[in-house]
Design a protein around this motif. Structure first.
Motif, PDB file in Angstrom:
ATOM      1  N   SER A 345      43.009  62.553 -20.685  1.00 49.37           N
ATOM      2  CA  SER A 345      43.468  61.678 -19.607  1.00 49.37           C
ATOM      3  C   SER A 345      42.632  60.414 -19.518  1.00 49.37           C
ATOM      4  CB  SER A 345      43.423  62.438 -18.276  1.00 49.37           C
ATOM      5  OG  SER A 345      43.799  61.602 -17.210  1.00 49.37           O
ATOM      6  N   SER A 349      46.283  56.580 -19.563  1.00 50.16           N
ATOM      7  CA  SER A 349      46.343  56.203 -18.146  1.00 50.16           C
ATOM      8  C   SER A 349      45.763  57.322 -17.291  1.00 50.16           C
ATOM      9  CB  SER A 349      47.795  55.939 -17.728  1.00 50.16           C
ATOM     10  OG  SER A 349      48.579  57.095 -17.921  1.00 50.16           O
ATOM     11  N   ASN A 351      45.222  59.821 -14.439  1.00 49.99           N
ATOM     12  CA  ASN A 351      46.007  60.544 -13.423  1.00 49.99           C
ATOM     13  C   ASN A 351      45.006  61.219 -12.483  1.00 49.99           C
ATOM     14  OD1 ASN A 351      47.667  62.215 -11.916  1.00 49.99           O
ATOM     15  ND2 ASN A 351      48.987  62.721 -13.645  1.00 49.99           N
ATOM     16  N   TYR A 353      45.389  63.075  -9.746  1.00 49.43           N
ATOM     17  CA  TYR A 353      45.660  64.479  -9.473  1.00 49.43           C
ATOM     18  C   TYR A 353      45.220  65.365 -10.641  1.00 49.43           C
ATOM     19  CZ  TYR A 353      48.315  64.168  -5.116  1.00 49.43           C
ATOM     20  OH  TYR A 353      48.686  64.011  -3.793  1.00 49.43           O
ATOM     21  N   LEU A 354      45.495  64.904 -11.851  1.00 51.90           N
ATOM     22  CA  LEU A 354      45.155  65.689 -13.030  1.00 51.90           C
ATOM     23  C   LEU A 354      43.647  65.872 -13.156  1.00 51.90           C
ATOM     24  CD1 LEU A 354      46.556  67.049 -15.462  1.00 51.90           C
ATOM     25  CD2 LEU A 354      46.148  64.935 -16.736  1.00 51.90           C
ATOM     26  N   LEU A 408      51.529  68.728 -14.183  1.00 46.81           N
ATOM     27  CA  LEU A 408      51.013  67.369 -14.049  1.00 46.81           C
ATOM     28  C   LEU A 408      51.067  66.607 -15.366  1.00 46.81           C
ATOM     29  CD1 LEU A 408      47.929  68.032 -11.728  1.00 46.81           C
ATOM     30  CD2 LEU A 408      50.120  67.006 -11.101  1.00 46.81           C
ATOM     31  N   ASN A 412      54.656  62.686 -13.532  1.00 44.72           N
ATOM     32  CA  ASN A 412      53.726  61.772 -12.870  1.00 44.72           C
ATOM     33  C   ASN A 412      54.003  61.802 -11.367  1.00 44.72           C
ATOM     34  OD1 ASN A 412      51.794  59.901 -12.363  1.00 44.72           O
ATOM     35  ND2 ASN A 412      52.914  58.154 -13.217  1.00 44.72           N
ATOM     36  N   VAL A 415      50.053  59.696  -5.841  1.00 41.33           N
ATOM     37  CA  VAL A 415      48.878  60.238  -5.175  1.00 41.33           C
ATOM     38  C   VAL A 415      48.998  60.068  -3.667  1.00 41.33           C
ATOM     39  CG1 VAL A 415      46.366  60.130  -4.991  1.00 41.33           C
ATOM     40  CG2 VAL A 415      47.466  59.695  -7.196  1.00 41.33           C
TER      41      VAL A 415
END
Length: 555
Positions: A345, A349, A351, A353-354, A408, A412, A415
């Motif tokens: 990740s 890009s 993420n 949450y990830l 996830l 996408n 957030v």
């Protein structure tokens, strides 16, 4: 003729009785008052009686009994007097209940009265041995005292067969549903062919990771720790979870340095998930067969009971503790998968949450490895047997933990920082609750300085010398550590879960992640309650501060 003087001097004849007229003729003033003769008192009469009795006893002769030694073998059966059966003598029938059961029922009123510590310890050990004895299963737990407890559903041989087939099947269906966006009707055509359930690369990498973990576990990386004093057989453990994590990190760093294809592992977990689950299931089957062959001579259970439910709670292969090795394997794979997700990740890009959810899973796994010694006071390490079902759980746990991360990766989600703050608070509270509860339980189980009153909490000492914590969180529920574990996994699923109908159709496989922990820990809490009922007896049901296992006033 006699004068008055001669009358007075004349002798009175004994035969002439004195007339009443002579006495009455005298004047009342000159009459002599006669007093009645005083009788003997009662005390004097009693003394006289006792003296007379003692005198009579002295005169009587005491008979003497002379015993002679007689050889019984010389006496013939015909010479022996036969006892006549009287018609009035009652005929006693044989009791339908054995004597031991009658005695146990009598002792149930006060089970600890007039018993030494050794007898209490031996009685408790016999009851705990019979707890895990599944031979001649009739739907109830039997104790040595005749008390019977109903067996929990899915705890017999038939229940273990159903769970053993159901667990890998539901995980495979969840993985297929994630690829098909939750739509399994009609069933995806690609998975109607058996070739899609096998991938050589997935099998090879899964087997390599298992072998690396086994080789690391063979290395004595820490000193031996003695088990609990109330164990039937004294054992020693090596809690090397955190050291194994360091070794695994060094291996990953070495693979990155030598340009080894780490992305292959991530592709297997995220894209070739179904072959990965099948490979884990087959390896678990091989490991359970090896353990069964080694432990089959122990005990007298049936084949299915030994193979599915296990025959020993701590099987070993040389210096290798199988239970601890499988426990570390599931946790280390969870750390590895989430670490690779974060690294991937950061390259693309970001993420949020990830990264946050993967970081939460890594932190929770590191906490379990760092405080692995707390397992010494756990029901999992001390009482649960190692069979095919428990081995399957450890091998499939990394795939179950990866379900929310897999969502996830494929979707996408925007957030929501308020939701992220709530998730962080629930997660930290659950993590602290579990760690605090496990630490306190470990303290008083291992008889340390705080054994009698850990952390100043209110405790109850049972009749057999055991201590039950009834203060703090234990005044509300009996298993706060299980509740903390459930809160941690519910917090991880909150950002992914959307209660709308369209989202539920696609995200229902993710619900398997928290449901697995909820069902497992609810089942274990009931099982531990029955075990503690055997161990603590009256105090567990009547002196405990609360009756609720996980949720106050509900369960």
């Amino acid at each position: 003729m006699l004068t008055r003087r001669s009358r007075k001097e004349a002798p009175t004849s004994p035969q002439s009785p004195k007339k009443k007229t002579d006495v009455l003729s005298k004047s009342p003033s000159k009459a002599k008052k006669t007093t009645p003769a005083r009788g003997k008192s009662k005390s004097v009469e009693r003394k006289a009686r006792t003296r007379s009795r003692s005198a009579s006893k002295k005169n009587t002769s005491i008979p003497r009994l002379i015993l002679e030694k007689v050889d019984v073998s010389d006496v013939k059966n015909s010479d022996r007097p036969k006892r006549k059966k009287s018609a009035e003598s009652p005929k006693f029938k044989k009791s339908p209940t054995p004597v031991t059961e009658v005695n146990d029922k009598r002792q149930s009123v006060s089970p600890y009265a007039n018993k030494s510590n050794e007898s209490l310890k031996s009685g408790r050990q016999s009851r705990l041995r019979s707890y895990n004895d599944d031979e001649d299963y009739n739907g109830k737990y039997k104790t040595s005292g005749g008390t019977q407890f109903p067996k929990i559903i899915f705890d017999g041989v038939l229940g273990n067969v159903v769970l053993t087939l159901f667990l890998p099947a539901i995980v495979i269906l969840a993985k297929i549903a994630l690829k098909a966006k939750g739509d399994l009707i009609p069933f995806p055509r690609g998975y109607l062919r058996l070739g899609n359930y096998y991938d050589e690369q997935a099998f090879l990498w899964t087997a390599v990771i298992v072998c690396i973990q086994i080789l690391i576990s063979f290395i004595p990386l820490s000193k031996k720790t003695e088990g609990l004093k109330d164990e039937f057989v004294p054992r020693f453990y090596r809690f090397t979870g955190f050291v194994n994590l360091i070794f695994g990190t060094l291996i990953v760093i070495g693979m990155i340095y030598f340009n080894c294809p780490l992305n292959v592992i991530l592709d297997i977990v995220s894209k070739k998930t179904v072959p990965h689950v099948v490979a884990s299931t087959l390896i678990a089957l091989v490991v359970s067969i090896i353990i069964y062959i080694k432990e089959q001579k122990v005990g007298s259970k049936s084949f299915l009971s030994k193979f599915l439910n296990g025959n020993s709670n701590n099987p070993t292969v040389g210096p290798l503790n199988v239970k601890l090795t499988l426990y570390r394997y599931s946790i280390l794979l969870t750390v590895l998968y989430n670490s690779l997700v974060i690294l991937e990740s950061l390259k693309n890009s970001i993420n949020i949450y990830l990264i946050v959810l993967s970081g939460m899973q890594i932190l929770y796994a590191i906490d379990k490895l760092l405080f692995e010694f707390n397992l010494l006071s756990s029901f999992y390490l001390q009482r649960e047997n190692v069979g095919l079902l428990s081995i399957l759980q450890q091998f499939l746990l990394p795939a179950i933990n990866f379900l929310p991360i897999q969502i996830l990766l494929s979707k996408n989600i925007p957030v929501n920082f308020i939701l992220l703050g709530i998730v962080s608070v629930v997660y930290l509270f659950g993590l602290i609750l579990q760690r605090y509860s496990d630490y306190i339980k470990y303290k008083y189980k291992t008889n340390t300085a705080q054994a009698r009153n850990p952390a100043g909490l209110k405790t109850v000492i049972t009749m057999n010398g055991k201590t039950i914590i009834v203060g703090g969180f234990w005044s509300l529920i009996r298993f706060p550590n299980y509740l903390g574990c459930i809160l941690v996994h519910l917090a991880i699923i909150l950002p992914v879960f959307d209660p709308t109908l369209s989202s539920l159709q696609m995200l229902w496989p993710v619900l398997l992640y928290p449901l697995y922990y909820i069902v497992t820990l609810v089942f274990r809490s009931i099982k531990v309650s029955e075990y503690c009922q055997l161990q603590y007896g009256y105090a567990w049901d009547h002196q405990y501060a609360t009756k609720w296992n996980l949720i106050p006033k509900i369960f």
